[in-house]
Structures are given as structure tokens and as C-alpha cells.
Design a protein around this motif. Sequence first.
Motif, short mmCIF file in Angstrom:
data_model
loop_
_atom_site.label_atom_id
_atom_site.label_comp_id
_atom_site.label_asym_id
_atom_site.label_seq_id
_atom_site.Cartn_x
_atom_site.Cartn_y
_atom_site.Cartn_z
N ALA A 217 47.14 42.78 43.37
CA ALA A 217 46.76 41.81 42.34
C ALA A 217 46.54 40.52 42.94
O ALA A 217 45.53 39.57 42.74
CB ALA A 217 47.85 41.80 41.13
N LEU A 218 47.28 40.07 43.73
CA LEU A 218 47.23 38.72 44.32
C LEU A 218 46.17 38.65 45.56
O LEU A 218 45.51 37.64 45.28
CB LEU A 218 48.63 38.46 45.32
N GLU A 219 45.70 39.97 45.94
CA GLU A 219 44.71 39.81 46.70
C GLU A 219 43.32 39.50 46.05
O GLU A 219 42.45 38.91 46.63
CB GLU A 219 44.73 41.11 47.62
N PHE A 220 43.23 40.37 44.90
CA PHE A 220 42.17 39.93 44.18
C PHE A 220 41.81 38.57 43.65
O PHE A 220 40.96 37.86 43.74
CB PHE A 220 42.36 40.75 42.94
N ALA A 221 43.16 38.00 43.20
CA ALA A 221 43.21 36.43 42.76
C ALA A 221 42.66 35.68 43.70
O ALA A 221 41.89 34.88 43.59
CB ALA A 221 44.46 36.19 42.20
N ALA A 248 43.09 40.68 37.99
CA ALA A 248 43.63 40.90 39.30
C ALA A 248 44.65 42.00 39.01
O ALA A 248 44.81 42.82 39.96
CB ALA A 248 44.52 39.61 39.42
N TYR A 249 45.33 42.24 37.97
CA TYR A 249 46.07 43.38 37.78
C TYR A 249 45.40 44.62 37.45
O TYR A 249 45.69 45.70 37.53
CB TYR A 249 47.30 43.02 36.78
N ARG A 250 44.18 44.39 36.85
CA ARG A 250 43.43 45.54 36.51
C ARG A 250 42.72 46.23 37.89
O ARG A 250 42.68 47.30 38.12
CB ARG A 250 42.17 45.07 35.86
N SER A 251 42.68 45.23 38.93
CA SER A 251 42.37 46.01 40.17
C SER A 251 43.42 46.67 40.84
O SER A 251 42.96 47.41 41.80
CB SER A 251 41.81 44.65 40.98
N SER A 255 47.33 47.48 33.14
CA SER A 255 46.70 46.87 32.31
C SER A 255 47.37 46.02 31.49
O SER A 255 48.75 45.98 31.15
CB SER A 255 46.10 48.01 31.25
N ILE A 256 47.11 44.55 31.35
CA ILE A 256 47.92 43.71 30.75
C ILE A 256 46.73 42.85 29.86
O ILE A 256 45.56 43.24 29.73
CB ILE A 256 48.39 42.38 31.62
#
Length: 328
Positions: A217-221, A248-251, A255-256
Motif C-alpha cells: 500500500a505504501l509503495e503505491f502511495a 493504495a490499499y486496494r493495490s 478494501s477500505i
Amino acid sequence: MVSQPSRRTVRGALVATAAVVAAALPTTPANAQPSAADALAKYNELSEKASQLNQDHLKAQGDLEAKQRELDKAKGDLATAQKAEESLRGQVDVLTEATNSGARFSQLSALLVSDSQQDFLNRMSAINILAADNAEALKQLTDAVNAADNATKTANEATEASKKLLGEIEQKKADLAKQLDEARNQYNSLSAATKNSLKNAGDMSTILVPPGTAGKALEFALAQRGKPYVYGSNGPDTWDCSSLIQAAYRSANVSIGRTSYAQAAAGRPVSRAEVKAGDIIVYYSSQSHVAMAVDNVRAVHASTEGVPVRIADINSIGPISVIRRIEG
């Protein structure tokens, strides 16, 4: 006899007094322009209000979508119940016709017309089966009618709720537009140097992320650094604060919720001292802004219009409301 002061003496005293008072008063002219710091603070204040209205608008849209799904389900349930009701009414009608034709006998009549003990038992078995079928059909018909009534009620309530939410969405949209105009006007009043500072993408260096869901998630953000902020945007080229965190978390296959309000309840709470990479940090008492921790000191976030996605000190972003951990 006491002598009176001359007019010249009195005038001199008044002039001296006026000079003393003038020296004590502020020297800032009435038409002085606010400082760059004050102008920026005002812009940040207006932007935070716009961010809250943006989240309110997004939440109302989500509520409407949920109500519409509820309405669609209620309509489907109603169609199923009505079909079952129609079918069961036919079955009940057949049984009623059979009863009216004399197919329903008492035990006594079965005994009187029976040729033998076995014939009596056969007739009794048929009578019991017919009675049971009739009772079951009537029960199912009653259940189907009740289900249709409940589905109709649910559909009507969902329809009314949807109409109300549509009105709320339009009002929130108008409020947001007004607030955005104020924030943009304030932005335009900022100095060129301040605007350039806001546009700076900051630290664009390669940052190592931990393994696992939080790291993905952090990598995406972090990969979104430098992209513009747009209120209500869902990416991939522009973001608002909560859409960045959701994507980011979807990647990372988690799911949020779409809004910062929903994200403030995701995962589990952690303290400021416990913060680590991937944690969700929600700001302000209104919970209208959200960022993702890079480590215990820094966070990446989509800040506001005029400012790209970038890294900032966690404590500098704003007053922290809650911190949530999705993994671990």
C-alpha cells in the motif's frame, strides 16, 4: 491670587500629550496587507473546510448508492414474493376446489364408505395428505403475502430516503463549490514565492518499504508523489486525500471505505508512539483529512489544491484525530 495659564501654555501641553499618546499607539497603517504567513494560514484554513465538505459530499454519495442497492434488492424481493404468491394462490385454489367437490371427508364418512379395513386406512391417509397439503399451501401463501408486504414497505422507505439524500447531495455540492471559490481566491492572493513552495513535490527519492500488505500500500502511495490534488478525484492521475489511501490499499488487495470518515474506523487503533509504515493517520476533530505513514516521523498525503501528493512531517500536517493499522 493664583494666575491662570495662558492659551499658549495650554496648547503646548495638549500637543505634548497628543505626541505621547501617538507614540503609544500601533504604527501599522490601517490598509496594511496581511503577511505571507497569515495569507498562507488563511488558505490552509479554507482548504481544510473545503476538504471536510468534500468528504461530506462523498459520504452522501456513498449513502445514496447504498440506498439504491437496498431499493434494487427490495424490488427483486418484491418480484420474487409476488411470483411465489401467484403460484401458491393457484395451489390453494385447486385444494379449495377439491374440498368443495367433496374430496375432504371426515373420519366417520371414511369409515362409512369403506369396503374394508385397508380401504378405510387408504382413505384416511388420503384425507390426511390433503389436509396437510392444504395447511402447508395456506402457510406458504401467508408467508409470501407477508414477504411481498415487507418488500413493498422496504422499497418505499428506500425510495423516500434516496429522494432525501439527493437533496442533501445537491446542497453539499453547492456548499463545496462556494468553499472552493473562497479557497481558490485566497490561493490567488498568495505571493509567487509561496505558490512555488506549495507546488514543490518535496522528497522524491527512492524509499524502501516493508514486506507485506502495508508495504504494498505504501509503495503505491509513494508512486503517486508529484500528482495534483483535485477535490473528489479518484485517480489515477489526480487524487484527493481519501481516494489516495483507498487506492493504495486496494493495490494490496484490501478494501477500505472511500471517505476519511470510513477510514477512521478501518483496521485497529494504534498510538502515536506505535506508528509504522502503512498506518492510516486521520487528522482534525472533523476527521476530514487522512495520510499514510512512511515511518514514525513522515507521512505521504494528498494535501489540498495547489499542492501535489508529497511527504510531510506527520505532526506538521495537522492535529491528529486517530491512527489506524490495517495489517498486524
